[in-house]
Structures are given as C-alpha cells and as structure tokens.
Design a protein around this motif. Structure first.
Motif, mmCIF file in Angstrom:
data_model
loop_
_atom_site.group_PDB
_atom_site.id
_atom_site.type_symbol
_atom_site.label_atom_id
_atom_site.label_comp_id
_atom_site.label_asym_id
_atom_site.label_seq_id
_atom_site.Cartn_x
_atom_site.Cartn_y
_atom_site.Cartn_z
ATOM 1 N N LEU A 136 -2.646 12.445 -10.110
ATOM 2 C CA LEU A 136 -3.718 11.480 -9.946
ATOM 3 C C LEU A 136 -3.239 10.158 -10.531
ATOM 4 O O LEU A 136 -2.724 10.116 -11.650
ATOM 5 C CB LEU A 136 -4.979 11.938 -10.686
ATOM 6 C CG LEU A 136 -6.120 10.906 -10.781
ATOM 7 C CD1 LEU A 136 -6.765 10.707 -9.412
ATOM 8 C CD2 LEU A 136 -7.154 11.349 -11.811
ATOM 9 N N THR A 137 -3.400 9.081 -9.773
ATOM 10 C CA THR A 137 -2.977 7.760 -10.231
ATOM 11 C C THR A 137 -4.184 6.838 -10.297
ATOM 12 O O THR A 137 -4.879 6.634 -9.291
ATOM 13 C CB THR A 137 -1.920 7.156 -9.292
ATOM 14 O OG1 THR A 137 -0.787 8.029 -9.240
ATOM 15 C CG2 THR A 137 -1.464 5.795 -9.797
ATOM 16 N N LEU A 138 -4.444 6.296 -11.471
ATOM 17 C CA LEU A 138 -5.530 5.345 -11.702
ATOM 18 C C LEU A 138 -4.921 4.003 -12.080
ATOM 19 O O LEU A 138 -4.132 3.917 -13.021
ATOM 20 C CB LEU A 138 -6.429 5.820 -12.846
ATOM 21 C CG LEU A 138 -6.965 7.260 -12.790
ATOM 22 C CD1 LEU A 138 -7.722 7.576 -14.065
ATOM 23 C CD2 LEU A 138 -7.853 7.431 -11.580
ATOM 24 N N THR A 139 -5.284 2.970 -11.355
ATOM 25 C CA THR A 139 -4.791 1.627 -11.664
ATOM 26 C C THR A 139 -5.954 0.653 -11.666
ATOM 27 O O THR A 139 -6.790 0.666 -10.756
ATOM 28 C CB THR A 139 -3.733 1.166 -10.646
ATOM 29 O OG1 THR A 139 -2.652 2.095 -10.624
ATOM 30 C CG2 THR A 139 -3.191 -0.206 -11.016
ATOM 31 N N ALA A 140 -6.006 -0.180 -12.697
ATOM 32 C CA ALA A 140 -7.006 -1.241 -12.787
ATOM 33 C C ALA A 140 -6.299 -2.590 -12.695
ATOM 34 O O ALA A 140 -5.348 -2.845 -13.442
ATOM 35 C CB ALA A 140 -7.779 -1.145 -14.098
ATOM 36 N N PHE A 141 -6.755 -3.430 -11.785
ATOM 37 C CA PHE A 141 -6.266 -4.794 -11.666
ATOM 38 C C PHE A 141 -7.365 -5.725 -12.178
ATOM 39 O O PHE A 141 -8.509 -5.662 -11.720
ATOM 40 C CB PHE A 141 -5.922 -5.131 -10.219
ATOM 41 C CG PHE A 141 -4.837 -4.265 -9.641
ATOM 42 C CD1 PHE A 141 -3.502 -4.550 -9.888
ATOM 43 C CD2 PHE A 141 -5.152 -3.152 -8.873
ATOM 44 C CE1 PHE A 141 -2.501 -3.750 -9.362
ATOM 45 C CE2 PHE A 141 -4.156 -2.347 -8.345
ATOM 46 C CZ PHE A 141 -2.822 -2.638 -8.590
ATOM 47 N N VAL A 142 -7.007 -6.585 -13.126
ATOM 48 C CA VAL A 142 -7.976 -7.455 -13.789
ATOM 49 C C VAL A 142 -7.598 -8.910 -13.525
ATOM 50 O O VAL A 142 -6.427 -9.294 -13.681
ATOM 51 C CB VAL A 142 -8.016 -7.195 -15.308
ATOM 52 C CG1 VAL A 142 -9.128 -8.003 -15.958
ATOM 53 C CG2 VAL A 142 -8.187 -5.701 -15.591
ATOM 54 N N ALA A 143 -8.576 -9.715 -13.151
ATOM 55 C CA ALA A 143 -8.331 -11.117 -12.812
ATOM 56 C C ALA A 143 -8.235 -11.972 -14.067
ATOM 57 O O ALA A 143 -9.011 -12.911 -14.276
ATOM 58 C CB ALA A 143 -9.428 -11.630 -11.896
#
Length: 490
Positions: free
Chosen positions: A76-83
């Motif tokens: 399982l791959t979880l990625t968060a992209f934050v501005a």
C-alpha cells in the motif's frame, strides 16, 4: 526494512540469471529481420489513460484523494502532496516542519514512531521542495489500517519537540550520511543553483536567528496555516479493494479541520544575463562534473508540448538524443550527457545539461554541448527525430504516468494540486501530435539562450586546464568570467 531489501536482492538476482540465460540461449533459427519498424505494419498504439473522475474522492473538509487498486505487489502506498515549500513562510520554517514530519505524530515519542515503521518494514520519506512538500509511506497491505492512522496523525500534528536540526537547517544524519556531496555531480548542481537563485526567494537560507524563531513556534504556525485539508491532495494505491481504501481515507482524514487554503503565491522571475558565467569548484577526483544551463520561466500550456519534443530530441534522458550521440557514441567522452527540464509551478525552474568525464574530456564536453545547443536553435529537426520524439513522449512517457495504480494516482494528485483540473493531461497527446519541426526550432529559440548560461564545473581543475586539446576546444575562461567556489552546498 531488512525483509524488503532481501526481496529486492532476490528479484535482482533472478533478473541477472534470466539475462545471462538469454545471452547464452543461442541464435534464433531464422535470419535477422532488418525491416524498419515503420514497414512492419504494426498497429497504432491505442493507449487511453484511466479516467480521473472514478479515482477522485473529495471529503467535506476540502481534502481530495485519488484512490486506485494496484495488485502488482502486496503493498500500500500513501502519498500526500502539500501546496507549501521552502519558499513559503519565513526561512527555516519548512526545514523544521519537514524534520517534525520525519519524527512522526506529536502523540507518540519519535523513537516509538521509528519502531512502528521498522515493525511494518515501511519506507517513509519526507521531501520539502521550494513550492511543494511530499510525504510518502509505503507498507505491506496487512498493515494498511495502522498505516492510514499513523500517516494521518503525522500530517495533522507532527512532533515539533526535540528537533534534531542544526542551525544550518540540516540534521546530523543528513550532513554526514549519503553521497559525498561536495565532490560529486550533486555538488556541481548545488554550485549552479546557488548562482542561479542568488538573491531570489528560492535561494534564501535561514540565519541562526531565523532558525531559532522557526523552532520556537514559527514552524508550528507555518504548519497550521499551510497544512490544511484544502492544501493537501492524497494519492492512495495498493493491493486492496478500492472501496476499502476509500473508507480508510475517510475514517482517517474526515475529522481533520483547518483554515482555508492560503492564496497562491506567484514568485518573482529570474533572467540570467549575458555574458555567460563560469563557476568552478575544486575536487580531487578522477573526473569532472559539468552543469550548463539557466532559468526556465513558468511554461504556459500552449508551449508545453513543443518544449517536450524539443527537449527529447536535444537531450532528454535516453540513449538516442543529440547530446548523447555526439558526446558518447561518436566520441566516447562520457557515459552520459543529458538535459533536465525542471519547470517551476508558480516560479522559475531550471533547464540544465549535465555531463561528466575524465579531466581530458571536460572542456570538449562543454564545447560539444554548446554546439548542440546552437544547432537545435538554428536548424530544423528531421522527420525521424520528430517521429521518435512524439512516439516516445505519448506512447512511452505519457502512458507510463498512468500505467499502474501508484503512477496514475500520483500523476492525478499532482495535477489537481497545481491546476485544479485534468484538462492538460487529457489533451496532451493531441498537443504533441500537432507539434511541427518549425515549432521545435521556435521553442528552442524561446527557451534556450546559450549566450547567457551558467557553466558549473567541479573536479580536478588544474588537470582540466592542463589537458591537451582533443578537437581544438577552448579553455573554460573562453565561455565566461570564471569564479571559484569552495563550499557549493552551503
């Protein structure tokens, strides 16, 4: 971690054995078919990207997630992209936030966080760029429930206490571990960027007082302002039912509250000026590293396709570009000479050519690179170059961005964070198909300016200067005023 490394070693070993077996399997019974691929009657590629709407999950708090099944491995791959990145807020604040994220949620000691990651054989990374921050957690699927909760808790409230950051904004592990920064290609890149972004928001560094302020509440305030649900887009993919992953996202993140997404910041442009500049750094090594380039302005969508075609023909990372052929295939000067197109989001990026070689080859590599930069600005690419570039961009690189659940959710998440829609990726193949040879030359003239590029050279400088000429190539000072740099990574 050890279990995952062991699996990787077994896969690598199997790959090597298979390759050796194929190598010695003997020649095929039939004669070699020399028919050009265009004459083989191959069907036209018909790749269609998966639709983004079916993957998108929008929570009531403003957080958006892209969710897709990916059954290639039990992961399982979880990625968060934050501005938000280092150019936002005050200097040093992003460094402290990234350090806090690396130590897990405030609800548990950092040592417990690391123990939990180790127990799950997890891969966890935090990357703070100039305009965006990326946080990724990769775990076996049996740990999915715990991973979602841990990931959400960390994003919502990272551990700011017990920061390991030095006043320079780097942890001791970062300073001591990894590659030999000062005497590698990374050092040459750092020297180039220190000159390119000098005096710009993207090149600022935190003073001791600013680091103290960041640690004493500034970073926590930065986190409260920028790390809000409406500034975060998740990419979630793995060997789980999509409905289950959606339920996990909702359960872990639906209760997160925060203010409105901060207004988008447009950063000031950069324009290097003629004449060219040469930045050198001494490294007692067997070879020298070379970076040649300048800023890249924010690229409008109408220029994107032609720029990509031009870049692929010139030097994009593959084995049949003009830079590669002239530097390696024809002359054997280097293992690689490639272009790196790195556009910014709301501020300037960079466009660089990167190569390396023995001291005797460095000056000629610079000369060859500039020759190819001039050539693509002055002449039209031929039909074969256009055919290969267009095919590679659409049927190769574009298709690869959506070929798996992990790749597709990541691509869509980044696009949504930056654009708020998927119009650019939808019509990209058509835009590439419409590019003409004249468009390529015009784009090169618009985005490549050899007369005002920065040349960064790291290596044994005296050996480079004393090396005999191979093809009447000039010395480095012929390309611009030479300035010596001793500590490019600071």
């Amino acid at each position: 971690m050890s279990a995952r490394r062991g699996l990787a070693r077994r896969v690598l070993r199997l790959t090597r054995v298979t390759a050796v077996g194929l190598l010695f399997a003997g020649a095929p019974a039939s004669a070699q078919d020399w028919t050009h691929p265009r004459g083989m009657g191959l069907p036209n590629p018909a790749f269609q990207r998966p639709g983004p709407d079916g993957m998108r999950l929008e929570l009531d708090n403003g957080l958006t997630a892209y969710v897709a099944e990916d059954w290639r491995a039990p992961l399982l791959t979880l990625t968060a992209f934050v501005a938000a990145g280092s150019a936002h807020g005050a200097p040093g604040e992003t460094d402290v936030v990234a350090d806090a994220l690396r130590r897990g949620p405030a609800s548990m000691p950092a040592s417990e966080f690391r123990s939990r990651l180790d127990a799950m054989a997890a891969v966890y990374t935090v990357t703070a760029g100039r305009e965006e921050t990326e946080v990724t957690l990769d775990v076996p699927v049996e740990d999915a429930a715990a991973a979602f909760e841990l990931f959400a808790a960390t994003l919502r409230g990272p551990r700011f206490e017990e920061s390991s950051l030095s006043r320079a904004g780097r942890t001791s592990q970062q300073a001591e571990g990894g590659i030999d920064w000062e005497t590698s290609i990374a050092g040459a890149i750092a020297a180039f960027e220190s000159r390119l972004y000098r005096g710009h928001t993207f090149g600022r560094t935190a003073s001791s007082a600013q680091m103290d302020a960041a640690r004493n509440g500034g970073a926590a305030a930065f986190h409260r302002r920028y790390f809000v649900p409406s500034s975060v887009v998740l990419a979630v993919a793995g060997a789980l039912d999509a409905a289950d992953m959606r339920a996990h996202v909702t359960g872990a993140f639906d209760g997160w509250r925060g203010g409105a997404r901060p207004a988008t910041v447009t950063f000031e442009p950069i324009e290097t000026t003629a004449p060219r500049q040469v930045v050198t750094a001494q490294a007692d090594k067997l070879q020298g590293w070379v970076i040649i380039g300048h800023e890249l302005p924010v690229v409008p969508r109408e220029d994107e396709a032609a720029l990509h075609v031009m870049d692929y023909i010139l030097g994009a990372y593959h084995l049949d570009s003009r830079l590669f052929r002239e530097s390696r295939e024809k002359r054997g000067l280097t293992n690689d000479n490639s272009s790196f197109l790195e556009p910014g989001v709301h501020g300037p990026g960079s466009y660089t050519m990167r190569t390396y070689g023995r001291p005797e080859a460095v000056r000629l590599l610079v000369d060859v690179t500039f020759h190819e930069l001039d050539a693509i600005r002055e002449t039209l690419p031929d039909e074969a170059e256009m055919f290969v570039a267009k095919g590679a961009l659409v049927d190769g690189l574009y298709a690869e961005r959506y070929a798996t659940g992990v790749a597709a959710t990541r691509s869509y998440a980044i696009e949504w964070l930056r654009e708020g829609d998927h119009l650019g990726s939808a019509d990209y193949p058509a835009r590439v198909a419409a590019v003409t040879a004249e468009d390529v030359r015009a784009t090169a003239q618009k985005y490549l300016h050899p007369d005002r590029m920065i040349i960064s050279v790291m290596g044994p400088l005296q050996k480079i200067a004393d090396a005999p000429m191979l093809e009447s190539e000039p010395h480095l000072d012929a390309w611009g005023r030479v300035e010596r740099v001793f500590d490019p990574h600071r």
